[in-house]
Design an enzyme around this catalytic site. Sequence first.
Site, short mmCIF file in Angstrom:
data_model
loop_
_atom_site.label_atom_id
_atom_site.label_comp_id
_atom_site.label_asym_id
_atom_site.label_seq_id
_atom_site.Cartn_x
_atom_site.Cartn_y
_atom_site.Cartn_z
N ASP A 67 18.01 -6.18 19.54
CA ASP A 67 17.48 -7.51 19.81
C ASP A 67 18.59 -8.55 19.90
O ASP A 67 19.74 -8.29 19.53
CB ASP A 67 16.46 -7.91 18.72
CG ASP A 67 16.94 -7.59 17.31
OD1 ASP A 67 18.14 -7.34 17.12
OD2 ASP A 67 16.12 -7.60 16.39
N ASN A 136 8.49 -8.53 6.30
CA ASN A 136 7.11 -8.45 6.79
C ASN A 136 6.86 -7.16 7.59
O ASN A 136 5.85 -7.04 8.27
CB ASN A 136 6.78 -9.68 7.64
CG ASN A 136 7.63 -9.78 8.90
OD1 ASN A 136 8.45 -8.89 9.18
ND2 ASN A 136 7.45 -10.84 9.66
N HIS A 138 8.73 -5.99 10.09
CA HIS A 138 9.16 -5.95 11.49
C HIS A 138 10.34 -5.01 11.69
O HIS A 138 11.15 -4.79 10.79
CB HIS A 138 9.43 -7.36 12.06
CG HIS A 138 10.69 -8.03 11.62
ND1 HIS A 138 10.74 -9.37 11.31
CD2 HIS A 138 11.96 -7.57 11.45
CE1 HIS A 138 11.98 -9.68 10.98
NE2 HIS A 138 12.74 -8.62 11.06
N GLU A 143 7.42 -8.48 15.59
CA GLU A 143 6.74 -9.11 14.46
C GLU A 143 5.34 -8.50 14.30
O GLU A 143 4.82 -7.86 15.22
CB GLU A 143 6.64 -10.61 14.72
CG GLU A 143 7.99 -11.32 14.80
CD GLU A 143 8.65 -11.54 13.43
OE1 GLU A 143 8.46 -10.71 12.52
OE2 GLU A 143 9.35 -12.55 13.28
C1 GLP Z 1 16.49 -9.37 11.53
C2 GLP Z 1 16.75 -8.30 12.57
C3 GLP Z 1 16.22 -6.93 12.14
C4 GLP Z 1 16.69 -6.65 10.72
C5 GLP Z 1 16.14 -7.69 9.80
C6 GLP Z 1 16.49 -7.44 8.33
O1 GLP Z 1 15.24 -9.93 11.59
N1 GLP Z 1 16.17 -8.61 13.83
O2 GLP Z 1 16.68 -5.94 13.04
O3 GLP Z 1 16.25 -5.36 10.34
O4 GLP Z 1 16.68 -8.94 10.19
O5 GLP Z 1 17.72 -7.99 8.01
P1 GLP Z 1 18.56 -7.64 6.72
O6 GLP Z 1 19.13 -6.28 6.96
O7 GLP Z 1 19.63 -8.68 6.66
O8 GLP Z 1 17.62 -7.67 5.57
#
Ligand code: GLP
Length: 263
Positions: A67, A136, A138, A143
Site C-alpha cells: 500500500d 482493527n 486490517h 479496512e
Molecule cells: C499500517 C499499514 C499496515 C500495517 C499496519 C500495522 O496501517 N498499512 O500494512 O500492518 O499499519 O502497523 P504496525 O506494524 O506499525 O503496528
Amino acid sequence: MRVIECTHPDEAAELVANDILAALAKKPDLVLGLATGSTPIGIYERLVRAHREDGVDFSRVRTFNLDEYIGLSAEHPQSYRMFMREHLFDGIDLAPEQSRFPPTDDHDLQAACAGFEAAIREAGGIDIQILGIGANGHIGFNEPTSSLASRTRVKTLTDKTLHDNARFYEEGEVQPQLATTMGIGTILDAKRIVLQAFGTKKAQAVRASVEGPISSFCPASALQMHPSVTMYVDPASASMLTMRDYYRRVRENERSLDELGFR
Ligand code: GLP
C-alpha cells in the site's frame, strides 16, 4: 492457519528472514510482497545484514508493496516508498525499477491499479507476502468491510487507523486519509503468506483473524481461506487465543517431525 507463538518479536523476525533467505537461495528471482509499519522492521534488518555480511544477492528479486498513501511524495518521510528505502532498499542490491508500489499519483488511478495487478501477474505472482495487521484487523489498507474479493484500489482510512498512525505526523501536518492498497483478493493470490502481530494492541485482531468467523469486518480473517498462511505472534498478541496450548503443541510436533527427517 499455522500459528507460531514466539517468545519475542526478534525470534519471529529471525524465523521469517531465514524463511525468505532459504526461498531466495532456491529462487534468485523471488517475488516478494512487502509490508510497512513497525512490525516487519526486524525482518528487513536481517535481510540487509545478510546482504552486507554474507553477500546475499538480491539483484534479481522483484518486490511489490502492499500500500501507499495518496498525496505524499516519494520523498516525504511518512511515505511508504521512503520507509522501504530506509529500512530495506538502500541496504541491498535491488535496482529501483524492480520495486513497485500501488499507484498514487497517476491521473487515471483505476487504470494504474489494473496495471499494478498486471505487473504482479507478469512477475509470476508473489511467492511470499509479508503482512502486519492493524488493531482493527486490517491488512494492507483493507479496512473493515472491504470486499474479501477486492483488488488493488483506493481506500478511505478509518478513524481508528488514522488515530493509530497519527503519532508519525507533526502537529498541524496534514495526514493523508486515502491510500491505494492491494485488495484482499490480491493478497490471497500470493503463494505463501506470513503475518506478524506483536503486542497487546493486536490481541483482539489476532483472535478474530485466527478463531473468528470469516468476515469482512475483520479483513485478516479472509486469510483462513488461504492454504499457506503462517501467523507469528508473541505472548502479548497471543493472549486472547482460546486454542493457544494447541498451537504450541502443533509447533512441538512439527519440530519432532523435522528431527525425524520428515518433510
Ligand atoms: C499500517 C499499514 C499496515 C500495517 C499496519 C500495522 O496501517 N498499512 O500494512 O500492518 O499499519 O502497523 P504496525 O506494524 O506499525 O503496528
